[in-house]
Design a protein around this motif. Structure first.
Motif, PDB file in Angstrom:
ATOM      1  N   TRP A  90       9.262   1.945  -0.073  1.00  0.00           N
ATOM      2  CA  TRP A  90       9.422   0.621  -0.357  1.00  0.00           C
ATOM      3  C   TRP A  90       8.572  -0.434   0.505  1.00  0.00           C
ATOM      4  CZ3 TRP A  90      12.369  -3.249   2.471  1.00  0.00           C
ATOM      5  CH2 TRP A  90      12.360  -4.383   1.825  1.00  0.00           C
ATOM      6  N   LEU A  91       8.122  -0.277   1.616  1.00  0.00           N
ATOM      7  CA  LEU A  91       7.759  -1.261   2.511  1.00  0.00           C
ATOM      8  C   LEU A  91       6.134  -0.955   1.877  1.00  0.00           C
ATOM      9  CD1 LEU A  91       9.304  -0.871   5.883  1.00  0.00           C
ATOM     10  CD2 LEU A  91       9.403  -2.993   4.123  1.00  0.00           C
ATOM     11  N   ARG A  92       5.615   0.199   1.809  1.00  0.00           N
ATOM     12  CA  ARG A  92       4.034   0.285   1.525  1.00  0.00           C
ATOM     13  C   ARG A  92       3.857   1.293   0.228  1.00  0.00           C
ATOM     14  NH1 ARG A  92       0.965   0.339   7.609  1.00  0.00           N
ATOM     15  NH2 ARG A  92      -0.622   0.072   6.110  1.00  0.00           N
ATOM     16  N   SER A  93       4.376   0.698  -0.764  1.00  0.00           N
ATOM     17  CA  SER A  93       4.373   1.348  -2.118  1.00  0.00           C
ATOM     18  C   SER A  93       2.935   1.764  -2.424  1.00  0.00           C
ATOM     19  CB  SER A  93       5.205   0.769  -2.993  1.00  0.00           C
ATOM     20  OG  SER A  93       4.622  -0.562  -3.467  1.00  0.00           O
ATOM     21  N   GLU A  94       2.024   0.794  -2.055  1.00  0.00           N
ATOM     22  CA  GLU A  94       0.575   0.884  -2.533  1.00  0.00           C
ATOM     23  C   GLU A  94      -0.131   1.624  -1.374  1.00  0.00           C
ATOM     24  OE1 GLU A  94      -0.033  -0.002  -5.843  1.00  0.00           O
ATOM     25  OE2 GLU A  94       1.890  -0.640  -5.852  1.00  0.00           O
TER      26      GLU A  94
END
Length: 474
Positions: free
Chosen positions: A139-143
């Motif tokens: 969720w925090l670093r989906s990319e």
């Protein structure tokens, strides 16, 4: 299996004999020959200090080398992953260590049930925490697939925390030297592996696997030691009723552990999320130097406070006089460190980490001042324990956490990594000193700590030849 255990036991005995495990100086051993219990305790403490010093020294050298090799951005990502995983470590341990040790000491006959139940609880906590880690980083670093991969690898170490019950057993038996052997042997091996990875120009992913490998091999090694020196894990008997009893006792410690972990790691996490991995790398390099001093107040208080508590029963006035001397020593010792490091911060960073980390110099010059309040906090935490005011201690930790989070939200966008350092110092000042003024019961500490900043207190330190000398004179 019996033959394997026998061979390993013999092997450990050979190591024990060849190393001549007399870590305590001979003159101390001679004086305590008639007090085997005291000698055993001192020997155990000496091994624990050896463990901390070895890890601190080798860890700093190898950590600096890894930081120079990876560079600020990748080192920041690795540091972020380790800090992020450690946030969930408290939910794995569940506040059980001191409870388990206490119960085994009180009732040795319960060891199989207590250790078995604790192991199952921590194993369940490990799987739950690891699932939360994977979901949170997605969720925090989906990319950022690399960040997700590094966190997933490093976070896997939580799955091996159940083996910590072996540590609890040896602590309860005052035999920490076996754990020191096991963990430090693995630590040294993986320090060499990390150097090998640097020489082979390995990727950041390889270093993440090294972190996980160290956790896994250390876990296996301590289990082997348990089988050889104590009893096999097959004898452990987890029980649901015992689980409820342990959790009923440990939940306050779990809350405290969560608060402390968040308090210590939230700045690194927020900085990486708000400013990126490079800023986190700059900050991580600075705190490696700044926090290296934090073992000093722990060592001093561990040596001094037991005799102070004994004095408290007989003479409260002298007890508080000695507490004041302790606060004086903590303040002026930490101020000395902070002043030296501040003036040499840029030179220290350039020497250790290289030109790529020069921005860490200003961060270090700010962050090191938190040591003043950390030293005071460690000293006063002993007072909270003596007065049975653990909940007040937890409250001030939570207050410090809130100040740190709010400070990071305000200061990181303005000052970057230096803002995170400033927020940390401010939160430590609030938690370790200013919060004492909020409660009538602790205002005496606030006044005593304020007196410690008076230059005249330095004269008292020299007059009394430091706090240790005071103990010997009475």
């Amino acid at each position: 299996m019996l033959q394997e255990r026998s061979t390993l036991a013999i092997y450990l005995e050979v190591i024990h004999d060849r190393m001549n495990i007399n870590i305590v100086p001979a003159f101390i051993r001679r004086r305590l020959e008639h007090r085997p219990g005291a000698l055993r305790i001192i020997d155990n403490i000496s091994w624990l200090f050896f463990d901390k010093i070895l890890r601190m020294g080798v860890g700093l050298l190898v950590g600096v080398w890894v930081a120079r090799y990876l560079g600020p951005e990748q080192f920041g990502l690795l540091s972020f992953a380790i800090a992020f995983a450690s946030l969930f470590g408290a939910f794995v341990v569940l506040g059980l260590p001191s409870i388990v040790v206490r119960d085994i000491v009180r009732d040795p006959g319960c060891k199989e049930v207590t250790l078995g139940t604790a192991a199952v609880l921590q194993l369940m906590g490990g799987f739950f925490s690891y699932a939360v880690i994977l979901a949170s980083i997605l969720w925090l670093r989906s990319e950022d697939p690399l960040a997700r991969t590094i966190v997933a690898i490093v976070g896997g170490g939580l799955l091996f925390k159940a083996s910590d019950v072996v540590v609890y057993w040896f602590e309860s038996q005052v035999q920490s030297k076996y754990i020191v052997w096991a963990q430090n042997s693995v630590f040294i091996v993986f320090a060499v592996i990390k150097i090998f990875l640097i020489l082979k120009e390995a990727s950041i992913t390889a270093f993440a696997w090294a972190v996980l490998g160290e956790a896994a091999i250390a876990s296996i090694f301590v289990i082997f030691i348990m089988n050889a020196r104590a009893f096999t894990l097959k004898k452990l008997e987890p029980r649901w009723g015992r689980a409820k009893e342990l959790l009923a006792d440990s939940w306050p410690l779990l809350l405290s552990s969560v608060a402390v972990t968040l308090y210590m790691k939230v700045d690194q996490i927020m900085l990486a999320l708000m400013e990126g991995d490079e800023a986190a790398g700059i900050y991580s390099a600075a705190i490696r130097v700044s926090e290296i001093w934090y073992f000093v107040p722990i060592a001093i208080c561990a040596s001094i406070f037991p005799s102070m508590l004994a004095m408290k029963k007989n003479n409260t006035k002298i007890y508080y006089e000695r507490l004041q001397y302790l606060f004086d020593a903590m303040v002026w010792l930490s101020l000395s460190v902070a002043l030296v490091v501040t003036f040499l911060s840029s030179w220290i960073v350039a020497l250790l980490f290289g030109e790529a980390y020069m921005a860490s110099g200003s961060v270090l010059a700010i962050h090191v001042w938190g040591a003043v309040f950390v030293f005071l906090g460690v000293a006063s935490s002993q007072w909270f324990l003596a007065e049975n005011l653990q909940m007040l201690s937890l409250q001030r930790t939570i207050l410090g956490l809130i100040i740190n989070v709010l400070g990071n939200i305000i200061l990181i966008p303005i000052c970057g990594a230096s803002g995170a350092a400033l927020s940390t110092v401010l939160s430590q000042a609030v938690a370790a000193w200013f919060s004492d003024a909020l409660q009538a019961r602790t205002r005496v500490l606030f006044v005593m700590k304020a007196r410690s900043f008076n230059p005249a207190s330095m004269l008292n330190i020299f007059k009394r030849f430091w706090v240790v000398r005071v103990m010997k004179n009475d």
